[in-house]
Design a protein around this motif. Structure first.
Motif, short mmCIF file in Angstrom:
data_model
loop_
_atom_site.label_atom_id
_atom_site.label_comp_id
_atom_site.label_asym_id
_atom_site.label_seq_id
_atom_site.Cartn_x
_atom_site.Cartn_y
_atom_site.Cartn_z
N PRO A 340 18.72 20.17 -7.79
CA PRO A 340 17.41 20.50 -8.35
C PRO A 340 17.40 21.88 -9.01
N VAL A 341 16.60 22.01 -10.05
CA VAL A 341 16.41 23.32 -10.68
C VAL A 341 14.98 23.78 -10.39
N VAL A 349 14.70 24.02 -19.71
CA VAL A 349 15.33 24.01 -21.05
C VAL A 349 16.81 24.37 -20.95
N LYS A 350 17.13 25.32 -20.05
CA LYS A 350 18.52 25.73 -19.84
C LYS A 350 19.32 24.55 -19.28
#
Length: 354
Positions: A340-341, A349-350
Motif C-alpha cells: 500500500p502507498v 501519481v508517483k
C-alpha cells in the motif's frame, strides 16, 4: 429466439433424447465466439482470422456444462439415485450444480491438493459430497469405475456416453457463428473427451452437408502429462495447468482418431508456453481463462512457428474454463507489488509512474 431454448432442445435432432427425457438445464451453451483484434498480430500472423470460443461463460464456468446437461438429464430419465465423478475440478463443479438442479445426490472424488480452489468451492457449495484421495486423477477415475455399480450411482465423467454427445454441440455453435467451419481448430487435451466430442460435431454436420469441409483438429497436452504424444500412460503427470493433469486419458483412442482422420495432430506444450499464452490472452485481448485453456493458444503459437498452421488461416481456439476458477495461478504468475502507498495524490501519481 433459439438462444432462449435449453441447449438440448436447440439441437435435439442431433442428440440421443426422446420425449421422455426430462431436460435439466442451467442455461448452458450459446457461449460467445470472439474475434482476436491484437493477439494474432503479436504472434506474427496479422492476416489470420482468429476466434476464441469462450466456454468459461457457461453457468458453472467451463465447457463441462454442455455434456453435463445431457448426462444428468439421461440419469434422471433412467431413475438414478445419485451421480459420481472423478475430477480435476471442472467436472465436479458441473456435476454438482446439475445434480442439485435435478435433486440428485452427487459424489465427487478428487486428487488431494491438485484442484484449484475456485472449483472446489463450487462443488462444496452446490452440496456435493467431496472426498479427496491420496492419489491422482487417474486413480480417482479407477476407483469411481470400481464402485459406481455397487453403489447404484451413475458415472458422469466423459466415459458416460452422453457427456461427449452434449459437448459436440460446441462445434455446431462455432459453425453457426462463422457460417462455416474453421480451417484449424485448437483445443486443450486432458482426458481427451472434448477434442473427440468436437470432432463428432464437425463430422456430423459435414456428413449431413451443412458444411463443405470439417476442420483440422489440433489438440494440445501439457508436456508433463502428454501421454498421447509419448504413446504411453504417465504414472505421475505434472503440470501447473491442473485441469489437464491427466496421465491416462479416457478418450485416448477417439482423440487420436479425431486428429488423424481430420489431418490434424496432437502435440504437447510446456508449462512456460502455456503461461506465456495465458498472460498474452489477458493482456492483449482482455480474456481471463484458466491456465489449461491457454494450452490451445500455446499450441497454435507453436504450430504457427513450425509452419503447420498457415498465417492467414481461419482458426478457432477453444478456451475451456474461466480464469476465476483458479485465481491463485494468476497471482502467483504475476510479479506485482501490492504494497500500500499513502493515501495522498502526490504518492499515488508517483506510484503510477507518471
Amino acid at each position: 429466439m433459439h438462444s432462449q431454448l435449453a441447449l438440448i432442445e436447440r439441437y435435439r435432432e442431433y442428440l440421443p433424447i426422446t420425449d421422455a427425457t426430462p431436460i435439466i438445464s442451467l442455461g448452458e451453451g450459446n457461449t460467445p465466439l470472439v474475434k482476436a483484434v491484437n493477439l494474432h498480430r503479436l504472434i506474427g500472423a496479422s492476416g489470420m482470422k482468429l476466434y476464441f470460443k469462450l466456454e468459461g461463460l457457461n453457468p458453472t464456468g467451463s465447457f463441462k456444462d454442455r455434456g453435463m446437461t445431457l448426462a444428468i438429464s439421461k440419469a434422471v430419465e433412467a431413475g438414478a439415485r445419485g451421480v459420481i465423478c472423478a475430477s480435476t475440478g471442472n467436472t465436479s463443479a458441473s456435476a454438482a450444480a446439475f445434480a442439485a438442479k435435478a435433486g440428485l445426490k452427487c459424489y465427487v472424488i478428487l486428487p488431494a491438493g491438485h484442484v484449484a480452489l475456485g472449483k472446489l468451492a463450487q462443488a462444496i457449495l452446490y452440496g456435493a459430497k467431496v472426498i479427496p484421495i491420496e492419489g491422482n486423477f487417474d486413480r480417482a477415475l479407477e476407483l469411481v469405475r470400481e464402485i459406481a455399480d455397487d453403489c447404484q450411482v451413475t458415472i458422469v465423467n466423459s466415459i458416460n456416453p452422453y457427456r461427449l454427445e452434449g459437448q459436440k454441440t460446441g462445434a455446431f455453435e462455432i459453425i453457426e457463428a462463422l457460417g462455416q467451419a474453421p480451417e484449424y481448430f485448437c483445443i486443450p487435451v486432458g482426458n481427451a473427451g472434448n477434442i473427440s466430442a468436437y470432432r463428432r460435431g464437425f463430422k456430423q454436420w459435414w456428413q449431413s452437408g451443412k458444411i463443405a469441409k470439417a476442420p483440422m483438429m489440433f489438440g494440445f497436452e501439457a508436456e508433463g502429462a502428454a501421454a498421447i504424444v509419448q504413446g504411453k500412460p504417465i504414472a505421475n503427470p505434472e503440470t501447473f495447468a491442473t485441469a489437464i493433469r491427466i496421465g491416462n486419458p479416457a478418450s485416448w483412442q477417439e482423440a487420436e482418431l479425431a486428429a488423424n482422420e481430420s489431418g490434424g495432430l496432437i502435440d504437447s506444450v510446456t508449462d512456460d508456453e502455456i503461461l506465456h499464452a495465458y498472460k498474452l490472452l489477458a493482456e492483449s485481448e482482455g480474456i481471463f481463462c484458466e491456465p489449461s485453456s491457454a494450452a490451445s493458444v500455446a499450441g497454435l503459437i507453436k504450430q504457427l512457428k513450425a509452419g503447420s498452421v498457415l498465417p492467414d488461416a481461419l482458426v478457432t481456439c477453444v478456451l475451456t474454463g474461466n480464469g476465476l476458477k483458479d485465481p491463485d495461478s494468476a497471482l502467483k504468475s504475476s510479479q506485482v507489488d501490492l504494497t500500500p502507498v499513502k493515501a495522498e495524490a502526490k504518492q499515488l501519481v508517483k506510484a503510477m509512474g507518471l
